[in-house]
Design an enzyme around this catalytic site. Structure first.
Site, short mmCIF file in Angstrom:
data_model
loop_
_atom_site.label_atom_id
_atom_site.label_comp_id
_atom_site.label_asym_id
_atom_site.label_seq_id
_atom_site.Cartn_x
_atom_site.Cartn_y
_atom_site.Cartn_z
N THR A 32 0.85 -1.20 0.00
CA THR A 32 0.00 0.00 0.00
C THR A 32 0.88 1.25 0.00
O THR A 32 1.94 1.26 0.63
CB THR A 32 -0.90 -0.02 1.26
OG1 THR A 32 -1.74 -1.16 1.18
CG2 THR A 32 -1.76 1.24 1.36
N GLY A 33 0.41 2.30 -0.67
CA GLY A 33 1.15 3.57 -0.66
C GLY A 33 1.49 4.01 -2.07
O GLY A 33 1.15 3.33 -3.05
N THR A 35 4.43 4.28 -3.64
CA THR A 35 5.39 3.44 -4.37
C THR A 35 4.71 2.16 -4.84
O THR A 35 4.89 1.72 -5.99
CB THR A 35 6.61 3.11 -3.48
OG1 THR A 35 6.99 4.27 -2.73
CG2 THR A 35 7.80 2.66 -4.30
N ASP A 85 6.23 -4.21 -1.55
CA ASP A 85 5.65 -3.08 -0.81
C ASP A 85 6.72 -2.02 -0.53
O ASP A 85 7.92 -2.31 -0.54
CB ASP A 85 5.08 -3.61 0.53
CG ASP A 85 4.10 -2.61 1.16
OD1 ASP A 85 3.88 -1.53 0.60
OD2 ASP A 85 3.57 -2.93 2.24
N GLY A 86 6.27 -0.82 -0.28
CA GLY A 86 7.15 0.27 0.10
C GLY A 86 7.46 0.24 1.60
O GLY A 86 7.12 -0.72 2.29
N ALA A 87 8.09 1.31 2.08
CA ALA A 87 8.41 1.41 3.51
C ALA A 87 8.58 2.88 3.86
O ALA A 87 8.81 3.73 2.99
CB ALA A 87 9.69 0.65 3.82
N GLY A 99 3.60 1.55 7.75
CA GLY A 99 2.32 1.94 8.35
C GLY A 99 2.01 3.41 8.25
O GLY A 99 1.02 3.87 8.81
N GLY A 101 0.77 4.76 5.88
CA GLY A 101 -0.56 4.81 5.25
C GLY A 101 -1.61 4.09 6.07
O GLY A 101 -2.75 3.96 5.63
N GLU A 107 -0.51 -5.49 5.86
CA GLU A 107 0.79 -5.61 5.20
C GLU A 107 1.64 -6.68 5.89
O GLU A 107 2.29 -7.49 5.24
CB GLU A 107 1.53 -4.27 5.24
CG GLU A 107 0.86 -3.21 4.37
CD GLU A 107 1.45 -1.81 4.52
OE1 GLU A 107 1.24 -1.00 3.62
OE2 GLU A 107 2.11 -1.53 5.54
C1 5RP Z 1 1.54 2.04 4.15
C2 5RP Z 1 3.01 1.82 4.13
C3 5RP Z 1 3.79 2.37 2.97
O1 5RP Z 1 4.52 1.35 2.41
C4 5RP Z 1 4.70 3.45 3.46
O2 5RP Z 1 3.94 4.43 4.16
C5 5RP Z 1 5.45 4.10 2.29
O3 5RP Z 1 4.56 4.84 1.52
P1 5RP Z 1 5.00 5.58 0.19
O4 5RP Z 1 5.34 4.51 -0.79
O5 5RP Z 1 3.78 6.37 -0.20
O6 5RP Z 1 6.17 6.46 0.50
O7 5RP Z 1 3.58 1.21 4.99
O8 5RP Z 1 0.96 1.56 5.32
#
Ligand code: 5RP
Length: 223
Positions: A32-33, A35, A85-87, A99, A101, A107
């Site tokens: 989620t997010g 990326t 997933d992103g971070a 987290g 998001g 996740e």
């Molecule tokens: C959502 C997350 C996302 O992976 C984290 O917030 C990174 O978001 P982005 O890719 O928008 O920088 O953990 O719960």
């Protein structure tokens, strides 16, 4: 390069990495997010070459479906090769804070099932010690004050994320100024507080591979 361009570069690198390994029956776990959203958009071109996806949030499920990618309930899946997933932060051991998001619990569940967890992040997310980014904790609503007091005992400053309800119907507390020099221990301590669903430290199950977007190109870092 802008941060968005770096995110796009790692999202494309993740698709390039997994696409040749996907089979018609493969199920991909999707984070989620922003990326992860770029990842979904690139993944869509291969939608006829793999079985479908498991989403880590309602928002991700929505985006996958818009692209015509089949979304499965995790309970109907027996095997998942990749979770991408992103971070919010990563250290050199690929232990993460996630987290931002608010989707941390789903996740963490999807990451637990996947054989390979690929983290995609721009270089701003790489840190020496985790914790500059406030650590999200998903909490059962009636336990909010109790969990807050327990977090203070651990040395953190809990801040209620106003107006946010998770996909699971819970609240988020963001912990500021917590010493996370020992991530596995902190992850376990927080999860032991009654009322905590889970916290955004991914240390007991870190990423297996980090695709890091830098101005010199995408770096591949494995544990
Ligand atoms: C959502 C997350 C996302 O992976 C984290 O917030 C990174 O978001 P982005 O890719 O928008 O920088 O953990 O719960």
């Amino acid at each position: 390069m802008t941060q968005d361009e770096l995110k796009q570069a790692v999202a494309k690198a993740a698709v390039d990495y997994i696409a040749p390994k996907l089979e018609r029956s493969s199920i991909v776990g999707v984070g989620t997010g922003s990326t992860a959203n770029f990842f979904i958009d690139y993944l869509a071109q291969y939608k006829d070459d793999f079985g479908g996806a498991v989403a880590s949030s309602e928002a991700t499920a929505e985006r996958l479906k818009k692209h015509g990618i089949q979304v499965y309930d995790l309970n109907s899946i027996s095997e998942m090769e990749f979770y991408v997933d992103g971070a919010d932060e990563t250290n050199e051991h690929l232990e993460l804070i996630k987290g931002g998001g608010g989707a941390l619990t789903r996740e963490k569940i999807v990451a637990a099932v996947a054989k390979t967890f690929i983290c995609i992040a721009d270089e701003s997310k790489q840190v020496g010690i985790l914790g500059d980014f406030p650590l999200p904790v998903e909490v059962i609503p009636m336990a909010r004050s109790h969990v807050g007091r327990e977090i203070v005992k651990l040395g953190g400053d809990p801040v209620y994320r106003d107006g946010v309800t998770t996909d699971n119907g819970n609240i988020i507390i963001d912990i500021h100024h917590l010493d996370i020099s020992r991530p596995v221990q902190v992850e376990e301590q927080l999860n032991n507080i009654v009322g905590v669903v889970t916290n955004g430290l991914f240390a007991r199950r870190p990423a297996d591979l980090l695709l890091l977007g830098t101005s010199e190109g995408v770096k591949t870092i494995s544990r």
